[in-house]
Design an enzyme around this catalytic site. Structure first.
Site, PDB file in Angstrom:
ATOM      1  N   ARG A  54       0.807  -1.215   0.000  1.00 30.03           N
ATOM      2  CA  ARG A  54       0.000   0.000   0.000  1.00 30.03           C
ATOM      3  C   ARG A  54       0.842   1.268   0.000  1.00 30.03           C
ATOM      4  O   ARG A  54       0.630   2.184  -0.817  1.00 30.03           O
ATOM      5  CB  ARG A  54      -0.915   0.042   1.239  1.00 30.03           C
ATOM      6  CG  ARG A  54      -2.137  -0.822   1.139  1.00 30.03           C
ATOM      7  CD  ARG A  54      -2.496  -1.380   2.509  1.00 30.03           C
ATOM      8  NE  ARG A  54      -1.547  -2.434   2.798  1.00 30.03           N
ATOM      9  CZ  ARG A  54      -1.758  -3.716   2.467  1.00 30.03           C
ATOM     10  NH1 ARG A  54      -2.888  -4.069   1.959  1.00 30.03           N
ATOM     11  NH2 ARG A  54      -0.843  -4.618   2.682  1.00 30.03           N
ATOM     12  N   THR A  55       1.800   1.373   0.928  1.00 32.38           N
ATOM     13  CA  THR A  55       2.530   2.636   1.106  1.00 32.38           C
ATOM     14  C   THR A  55       3.380   2.941  -0.126  1.00 32.38           C
ATOM     15  O   THR A  55       3.380   4.073  -0.631  1.00 32.38           O
ATOM     16  CB  THR A  55       3.413   2.540   2.367  1.00 32.38           C
ATOM     17  OG1 THR A  55       2.617   2.043   3.443  1.00 32.38           O
ATOM     18  CG2 THR A  55       3.986   3.888   2.733  1.00 32.38           C
ATOM     19  N   LYS A  82      25.110  -5.673  -1.392  1.00 30.50           N
ATOM     20  CA  LYS A  82      26.585  -5.817  -1.410  1.00 30.50           C
ATOM     21  C   LYS A  82      27.194  -5.111  -0.209  1.00 30.50           C
ATOM     22  O   LYS A  82      28.417  -4.949  -0.130  1.00 30.50           O
ATOM     23  CB  LYS A  82      27.150  -5.208  -2.695  1.00 30.50           C
ATOM     24  CG  LYS A  82      26.639  -5.855  -3.964  1.00 30.50           C
ATOM     25  CD  LYS A  82      27.165  -5.086  -5.187  1.00 30.50           C
ATOM     26  CE  LYS A  82      26.386  -5.431  -6.436  1.00 30.50           C
ATOM     27  NZ  LYS A  82      26.580  -4.426  -7.483  1.00 30.50           N
ATOM     28  N   ARG A 104      11.276   3.770   3.852  1.00 28.73           N
ATOM     29  CA  ARG A 104      10.832   2.726   4.800  1.00 28.73           C
ATOM     30  C   ARG A 104      12.064   1.923   5.175  1.00 28.73           C
ATOM     31  O   ARG A 104      12.829   1.503   4.291  1.00 28.73           O
ATOM     32  CB  ARG A 104       9.765   1.824   4.189  1.00 28.73           C
ATOM     33  CG  ARG A 104       9.492   0.610   5.087  1.00 28.73           C
ATOM     34  CD  ARG A 104       8.267  -0.157   4.694  1.00 28.73           C
ATOM     35  NE  ARG A 104       7.053   0.589   4.984  1.00 28.73           N
ATOM     36  CZ  ARG A 104       5.830   0.046   4.960  1.00 28.73           C
ATOM     37  NH1 ARG A 104       5.674  -1.231   4.651  1.00 28.73           N
ATOM     38  NH2 ARG A 104       4.772   0.775   5.228  1.00 28.73           N
ATOM     39  N   HIS A 134       4.852   5.734  11.571  1.00 31.93           N
ATOM     40  CA  HIS A 134       4.350   5.602  10.194  1.00 31.93           C
ATOM     41  C   HIS A 134       3.360   6.770  10.021  1.00 31.93           C
ATOM     42  O   HIS A 134       2.152   6.578   9.978  1.00 31.93           O
ATOM     43  CB  HIS A 134       3.663   4.249  10.050  1.00 31.93           C
ATOM     44  CG  HIS A 134       3.353   3.827   8.647  1.00 31.93           C
ATOM     45  ND1 HIS A 134       3.517   4.644   7.549  1.00 31.93           N
ATOM     46  CD2 HIS A 134       2.883   2.644   8.154  1.00 31.93           C
ATOM     47  CE1 HIS A 134       3.165   3.990   6.460  1.00 31.93           C
ATOM     48  NE2 HIS A 134       2.781   2.772   6.799  1.00 31.93           N
TER      49      HIS A 134
END
Ligand code: CP
Length: 331
Positions: A54-55, A82, A104, A134
């Protein structure tokens, strides 16, 4: 506002400006031509170190609807695998001319670091950091609550209004939930009364300092507070040792019986109350299919409102709050 990192930092005026601007953005999305020229020439980077449906999609949609150039960066498949550090990734984004970075990250505080370490000259929007915050989820939740419980299903007459007098129950895995933390602060700032409902094992240390009430009993809370909105939280089994609830609750059946929203509890809610969930849902654990798909469920609408709220957030941060009023009137 330069960044959007935490709802705990949001003053009431800023929160209401974000909600009012979201309403204006939502109005533009019912037009045939949904795209606005507002952020033409700006670059928005979606920097996702954790999974999201969703986000990530709604930030991308929001930036594109505002005509920004969008770069999607997922840690999987990038040089992060890496061993590249957050700092070197940020310096790379800076070199590419990012105007906004939507991040995020599994580590609480990573967005704060990006915003303040001096690696970037970009607005930073927190799209979820660890178990911390959030903020755009809380804003879209508040927007949805205001629309339904103040505006009667639309934004008409809601401009400038807060959520004073409304009662919201937030139920479930509070311990692991950045959604709960963000909502408690924002809903309190907007004047709502919040009750967190959870087993003691799923409440964090220090909960008594949060601006809300705490209960261990969902049926008692429904009976006593008659909540206008019930927000069910996802049981975050991936953050629990063993992945099945571990030591946090004896069994899924017992959790559902005590803290799940099914048809019997649904029938005891006030007739006007709305059912919310940030997604993704564990159907059959914290919420039954009956409740998730009920006519009073606004779960799908929450997702749609996420686009308007993220458009408003990008717009206010990138177009600047000083000229925001003038520009808003020409949306
Ligand atoms: N509500 C929420 O953050 O969902 P995603 O993890 O799918 O983005």
């Amino acid at each position: 506002m330069r960044h959007l990192l935490s709802t705990a930092d949001l003053a009431k005026d800023d929160a209401i400006l974000l909600l009012d601007t979201s309403a204006q953005m939502a109005a533009t999305q019912s037009r045939e031509m949904k795209k606005l020229p507002t952020l033409r020439g700006r670059t928005v980077v979606n920097l996702f170190y954790e999974d999201s449906t969703r986000t990530r999609i709604s930030f991308e949609t929001a930036a594109k609807r505002l005509s920004a150039d969008v770069i999607n960066f997922s840690a999987k498949g990038s040089s992060v695998s890496k061993g590249e550090s957050l700092k070197d990734t940020a310096l790379t984004l800076h070199a590419m001319g990012a105007d906004a970075v939507v991040v995020r990250h599994p580590a609480s505080g990573a967005p704060h670091m990006l915003a303040h370490a001096g690696w970037l000259d970009a607005a930073v929007l927190n799209a979820g950091d660890g178990m911390h915050q959030h903020p755009t989820q809380a804003l879209l939740d508040a927007f949805t609550i205001r629309r339904h419980l103040v505006g009667g299903g639309s934004d008409a007459g809601t401009e400038g209004t807060d959520l004073a007098g409304l009662r919201v129950a937030i139920v479930g895995d509070v311990l692991h939930s950045r959604v709960a933390r963000s909502n408690v602060h924002l809903l309190h700032t907007l004047g709502a009364h919040v009750t967190l409902v959870a087993p003691p094992t799923l409440l964090p240390v220090g909960i008594e300092t949060w601006p809300c009430e705490v209960s261990y009993h969902l049926d008692e809370t429904i009976e006593r507070t008659k909540p206008d909105a019930v927000m069910m939280l996802r049981v975050q089994r991936e953050r629990m040792s063993g992945g099945a609830g571990g030591a946090f609750f004896p069994s899924a059946q017992e959790y559902s019986r005590k803290f799940g929203l099914g048809s019997q509890r649904l029938a005891r809610l006030p007739g006007h109350s709305i059912i919310m969930h940030p997604g993704p849902m564990n159907r059959g654990l914290e919420i039954s299919a009956d409740a998730a798909d009920h006519p009073r469920s606004v779960i799908v609408e929450q997702v749609a409102n996420g686009i308007a709220v993220r458009m408003a957030s990008l717009y206010l941060l990138l177009a600047g709050s000083d000229d925001a009023h003038d520009e808003r009137t020409s949306l």
